[in-house]
Write a protein that holds these residues in place. Structure first.
Motif: not given
Length: 94
Positions: A53-57
């Motif tokens: 669910g992270a929008t950016n890694g």
């Protein structure tokens, strides 16, 4: 964590850490976080964070993660979660 952070309409959360952070990503997403930036020590782990669910890694071993966060969230983030310091309800410095 004691209490519950107030989630603004467009919260931006920066997650620092791994295993427990995976739960944080899912909880933040479930609570309506619109942007979750996760750092991890490998591309595989950043992909996992994004799958959760992270929008950016961001891979902190191959990238200047501070500069990446500034690009992603130029106005700062609402919470920085570091599993040594805890949850810090503050706007990140520019």
């Amino acid at each position: 964590m004691l209490g519950r952070p107030v989630i603004s309409p467009l919260p931006r959360i920066l997650k620092l850490g791994v295993a427990v952070g995976q739960c944080l990503i899912q909880l933040a997403k479930a609570e309506g976080a619109k942007s979750i930036i996760a750092t991890a020590g490998s591309d595989e782990k950043t992909r996992l964070c994004e799958e959760l669910g992270a929008t950016n890694g961001i891979n902190y071993k191959t990238t200047d993660w501070g500069e990446e966060v500034k690009k992603i969230a130029p106005d700062g983030v609402d919470f920085i979660v570091d599993f040594i310091l805890g949850i810090l309800p503050l706007h990140s410095p520019k």
